[in-house]
Design an enzyme around this catalytic site. Sequence first.
Site, PDB file in Angstrom:
ATOM      1  N   ASP A   3      -0.139   8.079  23.334  1.00  0.00           N
ATOM      2  CA  ASP A   3      -0.622   8.976  22.280  1.00  0.00           C
ATOM      3  C   ASP A   3       0.507   9.392  21.343  1.00  0.00           C
ATOM      4  O   ASP A   3       0.276   9.622  20.158  1.00  0.00           O
ATOM      5  CB  ASP A   3      -1.216  10.262  22.868  1.00  0.00           C
ATOM      6  CG  ASP A   3      -2.315  10.012  23.861  1.00  0.00           C
ATOM      7  OD1 ASP A   3      -3.036   9.021  23.698  1.00  0.00           O
ATOM      8  OD2 ASP A   3      -2.460  10.822  24.803  1.00  0.00           O
ATOM      9  N   HIS A  24      -0.971  11.407  26.848  1.00  0.00           N
ATOM     10  CA  HIS A  24      -0.546  10.132  27.425  1.00  0.00           C
ATOM     11  C   HIS A  24       0.683   9.669  26.643  1.00  0.00           C
ATOM     12  O   HIS A  24       0.854  10.015  25.470  1.00  0.00           O
ATOM     13  CB  HIS A  24      -1.595   9.035  27.258  1.00  0.00           C
ATOM     14  CG  HIS A  24      -2.938   9.308  27.847  1.00  0.00           C
ATOM     15  ND1 HIS A  24      -3.868  10.113  27.240  1.00  0.00           N
ATOM     16  CD2 HIS A  24      -3.521   8.840  28.979  1.00  0.00           C
ATOM     17  CE1 HIS A  24      -4.976  10.133  27.967  1.00  0.00           C
ATOM     18  NE2 HIS A  24      -4.793   9.366  29.026  1.00  0.00           N
TER      19      HIS A  24
END
Length: 439
Positions: free
Chosen positions: A106, A103
Site C-alpha cells: 500500500d 500492507h
Amino acid sequence: MTTGFFPIQRISYEGEGSSNPLAFRHYNPDEIVLGKRMEEHLRFSCAYWHSFAWPGGDPFGGQTFDRPWFPDQMSDEMAAAKLKADVAFEMFTALGVPYFCFHDADIRPEGSNFSENTRNLEEMIDVIEEKMSETGVKLLWGTANLFSHRRYMAGASTNPDPDVFAFSAATIKSCMDATHRLKGENYVLWGGREGYETLLNTDLAREDQQMGRMLNLVVDYKHKIGFRGTILVEPKPQEPTKHQYDFDVATVYGFLKRHGLEKEVKVNIEQGHAILAGHTFEHELAMATALGIFGSVDMNRNDYQSGWDTDQFPNNVPEVALAYYYILKAGGFTTGGTNFDAKLRRQSLDPADLLAGHIGGMDICARGLKAAAALIEDGGLQKAIEERYEGWTFQAGKELLSDDIDLAQIADKVIAENINPEPVSGRQEFLENYLNRFV
C-alpha cells in the site's frame, strides 16, 4: 501545508441536532462511557489500502477513481507514494482517528526483486515515521501483502514452490521490522491465497505443515526482535481462493492448537468475513472470547445479496451494538481496535465521499458502543444466561462435569432419582424485545 485534496481539514462533533454531512453527530471522543473516553474504547483506525490504494475496480470493470498519486497521473512512483502518504495523514488528522493500518504494498512501489521492495519500503517508513511524529497518529497494525502479486497465485506459505515460501518469509520479516520500528501495536497475517482451488493438485497435510511452520517463524521472530505487540490471524472462508484454510475463528483456533500457538496468536475478526463463513459478526466475536483468542476487529459490512466481500462501511446499529457488547464483556480492546476495512462504492468518486464514509461509520460505532454499554450496565442479558444455566452451579450439576463420576454411575443416578426433566422455555422472543429497547 495541505495538498488541498479534501474540502475540509477537521471534522468536528456537532451533536445529534446537526445536519452537517461532514460533522460527527454521535462520535464524541471525549464522552465518558463506562468510565472511559469513547476514543479509548473504540480505538479507531483507517485502512490505507481501501482508502488510498484501491482504484475502484470490481470483477467486471477497472478503475473508476481518479487520484493524483495513481500511475496514470504520476510517472514517478516514489513521488506518488509520498503524495499518497501526505493525503492519507491529512485524512487521518481530519477524522481525528488515533490509528491507521497498512500492507507493505500500500505504501511503497513494487520493485523488481525483494531487495528493491525492501529499499522502497524502508524509504517510505522514513516518511511515515516523520508524519506519525508530526500528527500523533499511531500504527494499529502492519502486515504484508502476500496475495496480489502473481508469484502468490498458489499461496505464500502454502505454495508448492519453496522459493515462494522463502520470498514470503523474507517479506514478512521486512514488514515486521517496519511495524516494530513504527511501534505498531499488532502484526496481522491474512492468508489471502492460503487455500486451494482444486484438491486434484493439492496436498492438504503438506500445506498445513508449511503454514504452521511459517506462523511459528513469525512468533519466534517477534520474540527475537522484542516486538511487544500481538500477532493476529484474520479468518476468511473464501474469495479469492475456493477454499481458504483460515475459514473462521473456530478453524483458526484448531490450527493454532495443532501447531502449539494458541497462547501466542489471537484473531482479527472482520464482519464481512464472518458473513461469508455463514456466521454473524457477534458469533465470531463470542467464539473468539470464549476461546481466549480475541484481539481486534475490521469493521465493515457485506451486502447480503452479493456472494463476495463487498467491504462497505457499517450502518447497522443493532449489529454493531451486539459486536461491542461481546467486546466489552471480554474486557474491551487491549492492543486491538476498530479498523475500518471499508471502501467506497465505485460511483462515489469525490474526496468528500471518503470522509463521509468514515464519518458515518464512526457515528454508527459510537451509537453501537453506547447501546452495548447500556446493555452491560442493565445486566439483563447476562442475568438471563445465568438463570438458564443455574442448574450447573449446584452440586449435582458440578458432579456431572467432574472426574468423580462415570457414564454408568450417571445412568444409575438417573434411575435412582427418577430424573425425568421437562423442557424449559429459552424465552428468545422476550430477549429480542429486551435487546430492542437499547438499540
